[in-house]
Motif scaffolding. Structure first.
Motif, PDB file in Angstrom:
ATOM      1  N   GLY A 297     -10.402  45.788-100.960  1.00 42.79           N
ATOM      2  CA  GLY A 297     -11.512  45.929-101.889  1.00 42.79           C
ATOM      3  C   GLY A 297     -11.416  47.140-102.788  1.00 42.79           C
ATOM      4  O   GLY A 297     -12.261  47.332-103.667  1.00 42.79           O
ATOM      5  N   SER A 298     -10.383  47.974-102.584  1.00 42.36           N
ATOM      6  CA  SER A 298     -10.191  49.178-103.406  1.00 42.36           C
ATOM      7  C   SER A 298      -8.767  49.193-103.943  1.00 42.36           C
ATOM      8  O   SER A 298      -7.972  50.087-103.615  1.00 42.36           O
ATOM      9  CB  SER A 298     -10.470  50.440-102.591  1.00 42.36           C
ATOM     10  OG  SER A 298     -11.778  50.460-102.094  1.00 42.36           O
ATOM     11  N   PRO A 299      -8.404  48.202-104.755  1.00 42.03           N
ATOM     12  CA  PRO A 299      -7.029  48.178-105.275  1.00 42.03           C
ATOM     13  C   PRO A 299      -6.757  49.409-106.129  1.00 42.03           C
ATOM     14  O   PRO A 299      -7.638  49.903-106.837  1.00 42.03           O
ATOM     15  CB  PRO A 299      -7.010  46.896-106.124  1.00 42.03           C
ATOM     16  CG  PRO A 299      -8.442  46.641-106.471  1.00 42.03           C
ATOM     17  CD  PRO A 299      -9.237  47.112-105.300  1.00 42.03           C
ATOM     18  N   GLY A 300      -5.535  49.904-106.012  1.00 39.08           N
ATOM     19  CA  GLY A 300      -5.169  51.091-106.775  1.00 39.08           C
ATOM     20  C   GLY A 300      -5.391  52.388-106.040  1.00 39.08           C
ATOM     21  O   GLY A 300      -4.943  53.444-106.492  1.00 39.08           O
ATOM     22  N   LEU A 301      -6.100  52.353-104.901  1.00 32.23           N
ATOM     23  CA  LEU A 301      -6.303  53.534-104.079  1.00 32.23           C
ATOM     24  C   LEU A 301      -5.450  53.409-102.819  1.00 32.23           C
ATOM     25  O   LEU A 301      -5.370  52.335-102.225  1.00 32.23           O
ATOM     26  CB  LEU A 301      -7.771  53.703-103.691  1.00 32.23           C
ATOM     27  CG  LEU A 301      -8.771  53.933-104.822  1.00 32.23           C
ATOM     28  CD1 LEU A 301     -10.176  54.073-104.246  1.00 32.23           C
ATOM     29  CD2 LEU A 301      -8.398  55.156-105.644  1.00 32.23           C
ATOM     30  N   ALA A 302      -4.833  54.512-102.400  1.00 27.70           N
ATOM     31  CA  ALA A 302      -3.949  54.439-101.236  1.00 27.70           C
ATOM     32  C   ALA A 302      -3.882  55.790-100.548  1.00 27.70           C
ATOM     33  O   ALA A 302      -4.286  56.822-101.098  1.00 27.70           O
ATOM     34  CB  ALA A 302      -2.547  53.990-101.656  1.00 27.70           C
ATOM     35  N   SER A 303      -3.347  55.768 -99.325  1.00 26.69           N
ATOM     36  CA  SER A 303      -3.263  56.973 -98.509  1.00 26.69           C
ATOM     37  C   SER A 303      -2.085  56.835 -97.547  1.00 26.69           C
ATOM     38  O   SER A 303      -1.712  55.721 -97.170  1.00 26.69           O
ATOM     39  CB  SER A 303      -4.562  57.157 -97.712  1.00 26.69           C
ATOM     40  OG  SER A 303      -4.436  58.162 -96.725  1.00 26.69           O
ATOM     41  N   PRO A 304      -1.485  57.965 -97.112  1.00 24.23           N
ATOM     42  CA  PRO A 304      -0.484  57.886 -96.040  1.00 24.23           C
ATOM     43  C   PRO A 304      -1.125  57.701 -94.671  1.00 24.23           C
ATOM     44  O   PRO A 304      -0.423  57.559 -93.673  1.00 24.23           O
ATOM     45  CB  PRO A 304       0.228  59.238 -96.130  1.00 24.23           C
ATOM     46  CG  PRO A 304      -0.782  60.164 -96.717  1.00 24.23           C
ATOM     47  CD  PRO A 304      -1.598  59.325 -97.653  1.00 24.23           C
ATOM     48  N   HIS A 305      -2.463  57.694 -94.603  1.00 26.16           N
ATOM     49  CA  HIS A 305      -3.192  57.507 -93.341  1.00 26.16           C
ATOM     50  C   HIS A 305      -3.625  56.053 -93.191  1.00 26.16           C
ATOM     51  O   HIS A 305      -3.780  55.323 -94.166  1.00 26.16           O
ATOM     52  CB  HIS A 305      -4.422  58.415 -93.303  1.00 26.16           C
ATOM     53  CG  HIS A 305      -4.112  59.869 -93.430  1.00 26.16           C
ATOM     54  ND1 HIS A 305      -3.561  60.602 -92.414  1.00 26.16           N
ATOM     55  CD2 HIS A 305      -4.257  60.713 -94.474  1.00 26.16           C
ATOM     56  CE1 HIS A 305      -3.385  61.849 -92.812  1.00 26.16           C
ATOM     57  NE2 HIS A 305      -3.796  61.943 -94.067  1.00 26.16           N
ATOM     58  N   TYR A 306      -3.856  55.655 -91.928  1.00 19.71           N
ATOM     59  CA  TYR A 306      -4.432  54.342 -91.694  1.00 19.71           C
ATOM     60  C   TYR A 306      -5.798  54.261 -92.393  1.00 19.71           C
ATOM     61  O   TYR A 306      -6.558  55.231 -92.390  1.00 19.71           O
ATOM     62  CB  TYR A 306      -4.658  54.106 -90.204  1.00 19.71           C
ATOM     63  CG  TYR A 306      -3.438  54.090 -89.320  1.00 19.71           C
ATOM     64  CD1 TYR A 306      -2.344  53.292 -89.620  1.00 19.71           C
ATOM     65  CD2 TYR A 306      -3.401  54.846 -88.150  1.00 19.71           C
ATOM     66  CE1 TYR A 306      -1.242  53.262 -88.779  1.00 19.71           C
ATOM     67  CE2 TYR A 306      -2.306  54.820 -87.305  1.00 19.71           C
ATOM     68  CZ  TYR A 306      -1.213  54.028 -87.633  1.00 19.71           C
ATOM     69  OH  TYR A 306      -0.123  53.998 -86.808  1.00 19.71           O
ATOM     70  N   PRO A 307      -6.155  53.109 -92.933  1.00 18.22           N
ATOM     71  CA  PRO A 307      -7.462  52.993 -93.579  1.00 18.22           C
ATOM     72  C   PRO A 307      -8.548  52.467 -92.643  1.00 18.22           C
ATOM     73  O   PRO A 307      -8.283  51.651 -91.769  1.00 18.22           O
ATOM     74  CB  PRO A 307      -7.188  51.980 -94.695  1.00 18.22           C
ATOM     75  CG  PRO A 307      -6.143  51.081 -94.099  1.00 18.22           C
ATOM     76  CD  PRO A 307      -5.292  51.941 -93.192  1.00 18.22           C
ATOM     77  N   ARG A 308      -9.750  52.968 -92.855  1.00 15.73           N
ATOM     78  CA  ARG A 308     -10.930  52.360 -92.241  1.00 15.73           C
ATOM     79  C   ARG A 308     -11.612  51.555 -93.341  1.00 15.73           C
ATOM     80  O   ARG A 308     -12.290  52.123 -94.198  1.00 15.73           O
ATOM     81  CB  ARG A 308     -11.863  53.432 -91.681  1.00 15.73           C
ATOM     82  CG  ARG A 308     -11.312  54.192 -90.491  1.00 15.73           C
ATOM     83  CD  ARG A 308     -12.420  54.951 -89.782  1.00 15.73           C
ATOM     84  NE  ARG A 308     -11.932  55.797 -88.709  1.00 15.73           N
ATOM     85  CZ  ARG A 308     -11.619  55.386 -87.489  1.00 15.73           C
ATOM     86  NH1 ARG A 308     -11.749  54.099 -87.187  1.00 15.73           N
ATOM     87  NH2 ARG A 308     -11.190  56.223 -86.575  1.00 15.73           N
ATOM     88  N   CYS A 309     -11.392  50.263 -93.320  1.00 17.88           N
ATOM     89  CA  CYS A 309     -11.876  49.414 -94.410  1.00 17.88           C
ATOM     90  C   CYS A 309     -13.253  48.840 -94.100  1.00 17.88           C
ATOM     91  O   CYS A 309     -13.562  48.539 -92.945  1.00 17.88           O
ATOM     92  CB  CYS A 309     -10.892  48.277 -94.662  1.00 17.88           C
ATOM     93  SG  CYS A 309      -9.248  48.841 -95.189  1.00 17.88           S
ATOM     94  N   PRO A 310     -14.087  48.662 -95.118  1.00  9.36           N
ATOM     95  CA  PRO A 310     -15.394  48.030 -94.916  1.00  9.36           C
ATOM     96  C   PRO A 310     -15.230  46.601 -94.401  1.00  9.36           C
ATOM     97  O   PRO A 310     -14.181  45.969 -94.577  1.00  9.36           O
ATOM     98  CB  PRO A 310     -16.016  48.045 -96.317  1.00  9.36           C
ATOM     99  CG  PRO A 310     -15.299  49.143 -97.046  1.00  9.36           C
ATOM    100  CD  PRO A 310     -13.901  49.130 -96.506  1.00  9.36           C
ATOM    101  N   ALA A 311     -16.274  46.100 -93.785  1.00  7.07           N
ATOM    102  CA  ALA A 311     -16.254  44.734 -93.253  1.00  7.07           C
ATOM    103  C   ALA A 311     -15.907  43.739 -94.355  1.00  7.07           C
ATOM    104  O   ALA A 311     -16.371  43.857 -95.491  1.00  7.07           O
ATOM    105  CB  ALA A 311     -17.610  44.393 -92.647  1.00  7.07           C
ATOM    106  N   GLY A 312     -15.057  42.782 -94.003  1.00  9.57           N
ATOM    107  CA  GLY A 312     -14.673  41.738 -94.945  1.00  9.57           C
ATOM    108  C   GLY A 312     -13.473  42.073 -95.800  1.00  9.57           C
ATOM    109  O   GLY A 312     -13.005  41.217 -96.565  1.00  9.57           O
TER     110      GLY A 312
END
Length: 326
Positions: free
Chosen positions: A208-223
């Motif tokens: 849901g956040s294309p173009g944003l990234a991190s070297p860390h694991y993501p905590r993504c919103p539901a869905g």
């Protein structure tokens, strides 16, 4: 007086012995592989940064893209081998890899066996593409490689919900064909203990956040899906299909897209993965035990087994600026 001195010496020995025992136990616990990741390994979308944009294309740029449909490992092709880094050594990776492409790839593969094997890729691409599995650590694993040799890689393997294998051109010039059986590595499987990030390449994000990234694991919103992107080096020395350390024959371009001296641009491989991870679910990469499942240790490997005529199709697509798919 003599008895008092002996008593004092005994007390000192007991104190020192207790401290040594605690140190040994502490070191043992630190060395013991843990079964999952920790809070510091994670980031939320608001902690992520914009991914660097592609360099501006010059007048001679190869601006095309070629996407190869290789499925998403519906065949369940997993093993603990690494035919690029430890050929001939069964379970040499000490963690489990997931594969698309060549269906025979394992530690004992040879160029000849790879060239004769079936593949999950459309268009006859027999290349092998592989990376460490992602595990859901709140559920027991059911695969034969779980916690192999006590390395702490435990939990249910999370299958890839989507896999995109894409080749891109160079922003500064035309690309030349990759040689058949070229070996390539991206990422650093020992980045955690090495304390260096020069070879950390994987980027994680949320769908849901294309173009944003991190070297860390993501905590993504539901869905939203967890995304994982691995980009390979694309500047070849024109001579070798492999090298000691598996890096000097194939290097990364600069941020402006220019290849180092005495190297030539070849198609740049980009593997994008996505996973259906319920919000709040704990997960971790398989890794070497001392790497503590750090997301910085993410990595992937590739062996080009395309026939020369197939590679020429890829190169022509990129150099002609077309959008192609097999």
């Amino acid at each position: 007086m003599g008895n008092e001195q002996r008593l004092l010496a005994l007390l000192v020995c007991l104190v020192l012995g207790g401290g040594l025992t605690a140190a040994v136990v502490g070191a043992s616990r630190a060395a013991r592989p843990r079964a999952g990741s920790v809070a510091a390994d994670f980031a939320t979308p608001r902690d992520m940064l914009p991914e660097p944009g592609r360099p501006a294309a010059g007048p001679d740029a190869s601006t095309g893209t070629m996407t190869v449909d290789c499925g998403r490992n519906g065949e369940g092709h997993y093993n603990q081998d690494n035919l690029v880094v430890s050929p001939g050594l069964r379970a040499g990776a000490h963690h489990t890899h997931s594969y698309v492409g060549n269906l025979s790839a394992d530690a004992l593969s040879t160029d000849a066996s790879l060239a004769a094997a079936p593949t999950s890729c459309a268009g006859g691409d027999r290349s092998t593409y592989y990376w460490p599995v992602l595990r859901r650590t709140d559920r027991p694993g059911r695969d034969p490689h779980e916690n192999g040799a006590g390395h702490g890689n435990a939990g249910e393997i999370m299958p890839e919900a989507a896999v995109t294998v894409e080749f891109r051109g160079s922003p500064v010039g035309k690309v030349v064909p990759m040689p058949r059986f070229l070996r390539a590595v991206t990422g650093d499987a020992v980045a955690y203990t090495a304390g260096a990030e020069a070879d950390v390449r994987a980027r994680w994000g949320c769908s849901g956040s294309p173009g944003l990234a991190s070297p860390h694991y993501p905590r993504c919103p539901a869905g939203q899906r967890v995304t994982r992107t691995l980009v390979f080096p694309s500047c070849w020395n024109g001579l070798d299909t492999d090298s000691p350390g598996h890096r000097s024959h194939l290097r990364f371009p600069t941020a402006s897209g220019v290849c180092p001296a005495d190297t030539f641009p070849v198609p740049q491989l980009r593997v994008s993965l996505a996973y259906d991870v319920p919000a709040g679910t704990p997960f971790a990469l398989d890794a070497f035990p001392e790497q503590m499942h750090s997301p910085k240790t993410d990595h992937a490997m590739f062996v080009n087994v395309m026939a020369d005529e197939r590679m020429r199709v890829v190169v022509d697509c990129l150099n002609e600026g077309r959008t192609c798919r097999t």
